[in-house]
Each structure stands twice: as structure tokens, then as C-alpha cells.
Scaffold this active site. Structure first.
Site, mmCIF file in Angstrom:
data_model
loop_
_atom_site.group_PDB
_atom_site.id
_atom_site.type_symbol
_atom_site.label_atom_id
_atom_site.label_comp_id
_atom_site.label_asym_id
_atom_site.label_seq_id
_atom_site.Cartn_x
_atom_site.Cartn_y
_atom_site.Cartn_z
ATOM 1 C CB ALA A 36 -41.783 3.333 -24.311
ATOM 2 N N GLY A 79 -40.577 2.717 -29.531
ATOM 3 C CA GLY A 79 -40.635 4.170 -29.492
ATOM 4 C C GLY A 79 -39.370 4.817 -30.037
ATOM 5 C CD GLU A 131 -43.889 3.980 -32.051
ATOM 6 O OE1 GLU A 131 -43.519 3.821 -30.863
ATOM 7 O OE2 GLU A 131 -45.073 3.898 -32.406
ATOM 8 C CD GLU A 154 -43.467 -0.933 -30.211
ATOM 9 O OE1 GLU A 154 -43.136 -1.702 -31.137
ATOM 10 O OE2 GLU A 154 -43.136 0.257 -30.171
HETATM 11 N N1 CAA Z 1 -37.295 -0.113 -21.156
HETATM 12 C C1 CAA Z 1 -36.673 -0.297 -19.973
HETATM 13 N N2 CAA Z 1 -35.579 -1.048 -19.806
HETATM 14 C C2 CAA Z 1 -35.078 -1.666 -20.887
HETATM 15 C C3 CAA Z 1 -35.669 -1.522 -22.157
HETATM 16 C C4 CAA Z 1 -36.823 -0.698 -22.267
HETATM 17 N N3 CAA Z 1 -37.433 -0.504 -23.442
HETATM 18 N N4 CAA Z 1 -34.951 -2.251 -23.042
HETATM 19 C C5 CAA Z 1 -33.960 -2.801 -22.357
HETATM 20 N N5 CAA Z 1 -34.012 -2.449 -21.054
HETATM 21 C C6 CAA Z 1 -33.074 -2.815 -19.995
HETATM 22 C C7 CAA Z 1 -33.135 -4.281 -19.647
HETATM 23 O O1 CAA Z 1 -34.128 -4.537 -18.678
HETATM 24 C C8 CAA Z 1 -31.743 -4.511 -19.106
HETATM 25 O O2 CAA Z 1 -31.711 -4.011 -17.793
HETATM 26 P P1 CAA Z 1 -30.793 -4.696 -16.679
HETATM 27 O O3 CAA Z 1 -29.403 -4.652 -17.235
HETATM 28 O O4 CAA Z 1 -31.034 -3.874 -15.476
HETATM 29 O O5 CAA Z 1 -31.318 -6.107 -16.556
HETATM 30 C C9 CAA Z 1 -30.882 -3.607 -19.956
HETATM 31 O O6 CAA Z 1 -31.772 -2.627 -20.500
HETATM 32 C C10 CAA Z 1 -30.162 -4.287 -21.093
HETATM 33 O O7 CAA Z 1 -31.103 -5.059 -21.827
HETATM 34 P P2 CAA Z 1 -30.790 -6.567 -22.268
HETATM 35 O O8 CAA Z 1 -30.153 -7.299 -21.152
HETATM 36 O O9 CAA Z 1 -32.046 -7.116 -22.834
HETATM 37 O O10 CAA Z 1 -29.709 -6.317 -23.410
HETATM 38 P P3 CAA Z 1 -29.601 -6.938 -24.863
HETATM 39 O O11 CAA Z 1 -28.479 -6.254 -25.512
HETATM 40 O O12 CAA Z 1 -29.644 -8.427 -24.791
HETATM 41 O O13 CAA Z 1 -30.950 -6.520 -25.615
HETATM 42 C C11 CAA Z 1 -32.683 -5.060 -26.405
HETATM 43 C C12 CAA Z 1 -31.245 -5.172 -25.837
HETATM 44 C C13 CAA Z 1 -32.748 -5.713 -27.785
HETATM 45 C C14 CAA Z 1 -32.993 -3.590 -26.504
HETATM 46 C C15 CAA Z 1 -33.681 -5.755 -25.485
HETATM 47 O O14 CAA Z 1 -33.488 -5.292 -24.169
HETATM 48 C C16 CAA Z 1 -35.114 -5.492 -25.853
HETATM 49 O O15 CAA Z 1 -35.680 -6.190 -26.666
HETATM 50 N N6 CAA Z 1 -35.719 -4.478 -25.194
HETATM 51 C C17 CAA Z 1 -37.126 -4.169 -25.380
HETATM 52 C C18 CAA Z 1 -37.321 -3.319 -26.587
HETATM 53 C C19 CAA Z 1 -38.771 -3.003 -26.726
HETATM 54 O O16 CAA Z 1 -39.635 -3.840 -26.583
HETATM 55 N N7 CAA Z 1 -39.050 -1.730 -27.020
HETATM 56 C C20 CAA Z 1 -40.395 -1.283 -27.181
HETATM 57 C C21 CAA Z 1 -40.828 -0.687 -25.893
HETATM 58 S S1 CAA Z 1 -42.543 -0.342 -25.927
HETATM 59 C C22 CAA Z 1 -42.671 1.109 -26.785
HETATM 60 O O17 CAA Z 1 -41.727 1.656 -27.237
HETATM 61 C C23 CAA Z 1 -44.063 1.561 -26.889
HETATM 62 C C24 CAA Z 1 -44.265 2.733 -27.703
HETATM 63 O O18 CAA Z 1 -44.556 2.628 -28.868
HETATM 64 C C25 CAA Z 1 -44.206 4.082 -27.114
#
Ligand code: CAA
Length: 683
Positions: free
Chosen positions: A66, A105, A108, A128
Site C-alpha cells: 500500500a 499489500g 497480498e 506491516e
Molecule cells: N508507500 C509509499 N512509499 C514507499 C513505500 C510504500 N509502501 N515503500 C517505499 N516507498 C518509498 C520510500 O519512501 C522512498 O521514497 P523516496 O525515494 O522519496 O525517499 C522510495 O520508495 C524508495 O524506498 P527506500 O529508500 O526505502 O528503498 P529501499 O530499496 O531501501 O527499500 C523497501 C525498499 C524494502 C520497499 C522499503 O522502502 C520498505 O520497507 N517499504 C515499506 C514496505 C511496507 O511496509 N509495505 C507495507 C505497506 S502497508 C500495507 O501494505 C497495508 C496493507 O496490507 C494494505
């Protein structure tokens, strides 16, 4: 070739449709992406010539889940759950083609597809919980049906990523693919039949249905490790619902718990921390045109605890490092300490013996400055005294090549003064590690007045390469973290003098969420360190001084603020008596101090100091300060960091409470600063 919209591409390959999500960098499932996939599916549904679908992302990411940035905004249809419902009931088989990450997500979405294939570099996970959430789009219901209940709990409660091969073993992925993308995926889909939906596959739930204690048993060790207990318990409840209720009811329960967590202050704080950690990488004056210099070889000056820990950071990242000491004995002691640290890791099973040997072999020792000539970066971790620092930097200046980054690990001293003693102040900066340096993730990178952009960029890149979270700070006494900590230490001492006991002070912070209070922390670090510094500077901290004078230096002497039975801290009546004597000698009449007052006096002065730090430009953003406290001082991440917490309490209230506490106690240190008053008044 057709674009379903600007972020989704739909192409036809014989009778197979290929839907590619293109929302860089990580295919966060924002509104445009969801709408694009929905449109593409609609086009496929209407095209009788198409009989199967491949859903794919980029090489880097199928999808990171998400869009966290949308969480605070009003929902826009189609939701991820809408999309999942359409895919699951799609009458042509939909195959998820996983490359790079499929998280939250994103996973998922893949779990709703009729098959999942993965390239070897793919990694899946439900992270999450790290945002104080649970999976909110069916993950807690579908994953146990594929991976079994115990394994699903492990994945959901750890938030860890699972590599493709393991995901295949777990039953999450149906096939590992070696061939080229997209051809191999299209070939797989061409023969795919639409099997039962994951939601209808209950076989792997049978064990947990037959054994009502299985969930509690599997969850217990995971709950103990969870940093946000509320989110962790919600995850377990949702998985329990998957086992005990029909799919639709379990799914509804998951959604209810998800929405509850999403609105919680704990999750809001962790989402703030997530973005703050990424913001710190954005540094004024460091555009993409400033390339970091390559770092192939490092030198650390000083083989003490700090120097050794820093050397380990380099070795752990595969970078050869030489540790310089003045005496052979000190060098040998340092080497032995490093070897012992690695041995402990091997004994605990977190490192194998061959890897430990490989890392040790990357660490060399030297008794002169000659190796500096080969180094791309030097980190000085010598005694915390200006004349010594200046002497070391004169040597570094003499030996280092032009362009070598010269960093000091000082915790307090003026980096500009150290830089001024060299012929190349542009290459000098601070790299302030936190103890134990090979464990703590924070790195304060101190930008001096003369520090040049390429040197700063190099220090940041090196910091990231060795697994740290580097935060750029400006020059002042104690930089950000220790400068704020000093305010807390001051109040710890005052509270003890005025009527509290160490266990009262510590309990206020552990109840708040810290793993340790300031007294237990002092005992761990060693009380004699501060005592010696105070003596040298002619300063006093009557309680702490008295403890040290009584030989109570903390854990290492078996007693400090507490008495130690092994590593367990026990309140000591002798300490209570000692503190009462000191209070009396200082002419203070002791009084009972409530937990609320203790907490306010420990935390609000830090927020006050943070306001000054921001106003002076020592830290660029409130979030930078929060990252420093989360990674350097174990501030509970679900409290978001001191500045986030201050904003939740309200800066005006922090100001008013400090003013009231200052008036009530007569302690001028509690008076709100001009900077806090301005920040509280707003723009
Ligand atoms: N939403 C919005 N922005 C996100 C994102 C997300 N889920 N994941 C990453 N980004 C953005 C970061 O903020 C970053 O933005 P900037 O370049 O503007 O700073 C960019 O994407 C790159 O991310 P990283 O710098 O962190 O890159 P990385 O390669 O080191 O790591 C990653 C990538 C492993 C995906 C890491 O960003 C991460 O852990 N992201 C979160 C993943 C997460 O928690 N997903 C679950 C979301 S909640 C959900 O999905 C709920 C549900 O069940 C519906």
C-alpha cells in the site's frame, strides 16, 4: 501495446495478457496504480481471445505494498481490497510474476492471484507490523492457508522478508523461474488452469483447528520479541480468526483490526519514523551531482572499545581496515576484544566460524601512521581530549593522500577546531558512532563549517555501506543526541536529590516504553566515565559523584544505582540511604515525586533542547532528531521520537508545563527556552 493508464501497461502475447505495474521506485499501490490494474483487467475480461493473465511489476519490485503516504487521505475506489476481489474471482487464471520485492499489500495482491511464480532474487514479506499495523488486505487469512499457521505467524510477526527459494518451500510460491522475463512468465501462464482460490484452500489450517493451543504456542516467542505489542496481538487475533471462522468473517475481522491499528497513535508514530528515516538521506547541498568517493580501504585510529567496534563495522561490510595504536599491548588487547566479540556471535549462532575468520582477517593492526597513506577514509577514535585529537590529525594530515576523508569519532569536541589544525579542513568531519559501535545503527555525521560536499557525501555513503543510518548534524557541544541527553541526565540527578529513587526514575521511562531508564543505563555504561569528565571540568553531580566515591561504578563493579545479581538490577537500600544523606548535605528536604512529574521532567527538557537545536540549524528537521533518538538511544519507535512526541503533546503544553515545573521546583534548568517559546507560538 496499450497503456491502461500512466502507471500500468497492458500487452497481448498470443492468448496471454501481460499487465505490468510501473509506479517507480517500488510500485507502491497508490490510487493510479490500482485504477490502472482494474482497467487492464476489465479490458482482458472483455477480450474473448485472451485466456490467461500475467500480473508483474519491475525488476526491483513487484510491489512494496500500500502507498503509506495515502494512509492519512480519504479512501479512493478502487481500494486494494476491491482489486483483490476482482482478481480472485476473475474467470481467467491470473499468475503473479514476482521479481524483486513483494511486500505487504503487494504480497497480498499476489496471494489473491491463482498462481505465484518467482525469480530467484524475489523476496516476499508482510512488514506491516513494523508500521504498527497488520496486513489489511487478506494477508492474515490467505497466508496461513498456503504456508500453514505457525509459519504464517512467524512471517507476519517478524515482518522479515522471505527469499524466493524459502517461499517456494513454504508453499507461498508455486514455481521458481530461471528463464527470461516476461517470456518465461507468459509460457507458464499459457498452460495455467484456474485452480481453487487461496481462500477456499483450508487443508493447511487443519492442524491448528485440531490443536487449539497451537496459535498461542507459536505466537508466544514472537510476541516477546515484538516492539509494538498492540500490533503484534492484533496480528495474532487476525490469524486466529482465519482458523476459527469462515473466510469472509475472518477477513472482516482482519479489516476491523487493521483500521483500528491504522488510526492508532502507535502506528501513526511508526509511519512518521519510516518517512523520517528516508528524509534524513536528503541533505542540503548534496544533489545527485555530488558523487561520493569510492572507499576500498579504511583506517581506524585507536583500538579501544569504540575503535574496535568501528573496525568491526568495516570488516562486517567486507571493507579491509587497519587499526592503529601507539603501544603493542593496547593493540593486542584491542585485537583480542574484537576476536572475542566475533567468538560470541559464533557461539550464539548468529555468525558461522568461516565468516568470522574471514572478517577477522580483514582487520589489520599497525603501530605507526604509515597505513593512512593507503586509506580512503580514516576514523579517529582516540582519547576524548582536544590536544590528543589535534596531534592525531596532524599525523593524518602528514600521511593521507589528498581526498581521503578524515573523520573524528568525538562525542563532544569542536570539529571545526580539529579541522582548522589540518591543511585540508574540507576533508574533515565527524562520524559519531554509538556504543556498541558494531551494533547501534545511528551515525551522527558532523558537518563542519569547512566540510566539502564530496567528503560529506562519502561519509554518508560509507555509513550506509556499513549498515548505519547516517544523520547529518552541525557542530555544537554534544551534537544532537548527547546534547539532548545531557538535559535528561541533569533532571535525573535533580529528581534523585529532591526525593525520587533510581527505580522511580527508571520506571517512568520503562512505563513510557524505553527498555531501560537513565539509572540502569548509567550503570551499564559505567558511572566513572562521567565522573572523571566532571572532575576534570570542575563540575558536580552530587548523587552520581557519591556513588563513584563509594566505588559503585555500575555493572562492572557489581553495584551502581542498583545492586547487581548477575545482570539483574536490584534496588539497594544502601543507595537509598546514600541518596538521602546527599540530599541532606545539599540542604534539600526530600518529597514524594509522582510518576507524571518524573516523566515530564525527563522528556520535556529534551524537547526544549530539540527546539534550540532546530532553530540553530544543528539538525535539519524534527524528524532527523527523532531518527537519532530511535536509532541511537532506543527511543520506543511507536512513540515516534522526542519531537514527534512533543508535537503530539503540543509544544504549547510542553512550554507551559516546563514553566510551571520551573516555578514549583525553583530549578532554572526547567525554564522553557526562547527557541521553544517561539516554536510553540507557531509561525
Ligand atoms: N508507500 C509509499 N512509499 C514507499 C513505500 C510504500 N509502501 N515503500 C517505499 N516507498 C518509498 C520510500 O519512501 C522512498 O521514497 P523516496 O525515494 O522519496 O525517499 C522510495 O520508495 C524508495 O524506498 P527506500 O529508500 O526505502 O528503498 P529501499 O530499496 O531501501 O527499500 C523497501 C525498499 C524494502 C520497499 C522499503 O522502502 C520498505 O520497507 N517499504 C515499506 C514496505 C511496507 O511496509 N509495505 C507495507 C505497506 S502497508 C500495507 O501494505 C497495508 C496493507 O496490507 C494494505
Amino acid at each position: 501495446m496499450a497503456a491502461a493508464n500512466e502507471t500500468v501497461e497492458l500487452t497481448r502475447h498470443g492468448d496471454v495478457a501481460l499487465i505490468v505495474m510501473q509506479n517507480p521506485p517500488v510500485n507502491a499501490l497508490g490510487f493510479a496504480l490500482r485504477e490502472g490494474v482494474m482497467r487492464a483487467l476489465d479490458a482482458v475480461a472483455r477480450d474473448a481471445a485472451l485466456r490467461a493473465v500475467v500480473l508483474a511489476g519491475s525488476a526491483r519490485a513487484f510491489s512494496a505494498g500500500a502507498d503509506i503516504g495515502e494512509f492519512g487521505l480519504p479512501p479512493r475506489a478502487p481500494s486494494l481490497r476491491d482489486l483483490i476481489a476482482v482478481i480472485e474471482d476473475f474467470d481467467k487464471p491470473v499468475v503473479a510474476a514476482l521479481r524483486g520485492i513483494a511486500l505487504g499489500g503487494g504480497l497480498e495482491l499476489a496471494l489473491a492471484c491463482h498462481a505465484r511464480i518467482a525469480w530467484p532474487d524475489a523476496r516476499v514479506g508482510l512488514p506491516e507490523i513494523r508500521l504498527g499495523l497488520l496486513p489489511g488486505a487478506g494477508g492474515t487469512q490467505r497466508l496461513p492457508r498456503l504456508a500453514g499457521v505457525a509459519r504464517a505467524l512467524e512471517i507476519i510477526l517478524s515482518g522479515d522478508m522471505v527469499p524466493a527459494a524459502r517461499a517456494r518451500q513454504d508453499g507461498i510460491v508455486d514455481a521458481l523461474i530461471e528463464g527470461a522475463f516476461p517470456e518465461a512468465a507468459l509460457a507458464y501462464a499459457a498452460t495455467a488452469v484456474r485452480g481453487p482460490r487461496v481462500r477456499d484452500r483450508d487443508a493447511r489450517l487443519a492442524e491448528a483447528k485440531a490443536d487449539p493451543d497451537l496459535i498461542a504456542r507459536a505466537a508466544a516467542p514472537l510476541l516477546r520479541r515484538a516492539r509494538d505489542g498492540l500490533a503484534a496481538r492484533a496480528c495474532v487475533e487476525a490469524v486466529r480468526a482465519a482458523v476459527t471462522r469462515p473466510f469472509a468473517e475472518g477477513d472482516a475481522e482482519e479489516l476491523r483490526l487493521f483500521l483500528e491499528r491504522r488510526a492508532s497513535p502507535e502506528s501513526q508514530a511508526q509511519r512518521h519514523a519510516f518517512f523520517a528515516e528516508r528524509e534524513v538521506a536528503k541533505v542540503a547541498g548534496l544533489g545527485p551531482e555530488i558523487a561520493p568517493r569510492p572507499v576500498r580501504r579504511a583506517v581506524v585510529v585507536g583500538a579501544g572499545t569504540m575503535g574496535g567496534g568501528i573496525a568491526m563495522c568495516f570488516a562486517d561490510a567486507g571493507i579491509p581496515v587497519t587499526v592503529i595504536e601507539i603501544g603493542a599491548e593496547a593493540l593486542e588487547r584491542g585485537r583480542a576484544r574484537i576476536a572475542a566479540n566475533y567468538e560470541t556471535s559464533v557461539r550464539r549462532g548468529s555468525l558461522d566460524a568461516a565468516e568470522s575468520a574471514r572478517r577477522l582477517a580483514l582487520i589489520a593492526g599497525a603501530l605507526d601512521f604509515a597505513p593512512v597513506a593507503e586509506a580512503d577514509i580514516v576514523i579517529e577514535a582516540a582519547f576524548e581530549e582536544m590536544p590528543i585529537k589535534k596531534q592525531v590529525f596532524a599525523e593524518l594530515d602528514r600521511h593521507a593522500r589528498p581526498g581521503t576523508v578524515l573523520a573524528t569519532n568525538t562525542s563532544y569536541l569542536n570539529v571545526d577546531e580539529i579541522a582548522a589544525g589540518t591543511s585540508r579542513p574540507g576533508d574533515v568531519l565527524g562520524m559519531h558512532f554509538f556504543s556498541p559501535a558494531n551494533v547501534m545503527k545511528l551515525l551522527e555525521v558532523v558537518r563542519g563549517a569547512a566540510t566539502a560536499a564530496p567528503a560529506l557525501a562519502t561519509a554518508l555513503a560509507v555509513g550506509r555501506a556499513i549498515g548505519k543510518v547516517p544523520v547529518v548534524v552541525g557542530v555544537c557541544h554534544g551534537f544532537v543526541g548527547n546534547r539532548m541527553l545531557a538535559r535528561r541526565s541533569e533532571q535525573t540527578e535533580r529528581l534523585l536529590l529532591e526525593g525520587a529513587l533510581p527505580q522511580d526514575v527508571d520506571r517512568a521511562l520503562t512505563d513510557f516504553g524505553f527498555r531501560m531508564g537513565p539509572c540502569a543505563m548509567g550503570d551499564l555504561a559505567g558511572l566513572d566515565v562521567g565522573w572523571r569528565i566532571r572532575k576534570a571540568m570542575g563540575l558536580r553531580a552530587p548523587v552520581s559523584d557519591a556513588l563513584c566515591e563509594a566505588g559503585r561504578f555500575g555493572q562492572k563493579t557489581g553495584s551502581g544505582y542498583y545492586l547487581y545479581q548477575g545482570r539483574e538490577a536490584v534496588p539497594d537500600p544502601d543507595v537509598a540511604a546514600l541518596i538521602e544523606r546527599v540530599s541532606a548535605a545539599e540542604g534539600i528536604t526530600r518529597r514524594g515525586i509522582g510518576q507524571d512529574e518524573i516523566l515530564e521532567r525527563l522528556i520535556y527538557p529534551m524537547i526544549d533542547e530539540g527546539a534550540s537545536i532546530l532553530e540553530e540549524g544543528i539538525a535539519a528537521r524534527p524528524g532527523d532528531i527523532d531518527v537519532i533518538w530511535i536509532y541511537g538511544y532506543n527511543w520506543p519507535v511507536w512513540r515516534g521520537g522526542p519531537m514527534w512526541y512533543g508535537a503530539q503533546v503540543g509544544l504549547a503544553r510542553v512550554r507551559d508545563r516546563l514553566a510551571a515545573l520551573a516555578a514549583a521546583t525553583g530549578d532554572g534548568q526547567l525554564r522553557p527556552s526562547a527557541a521553544l517559546q517561539r516554536a510553540a507560538a507557531g509561525p
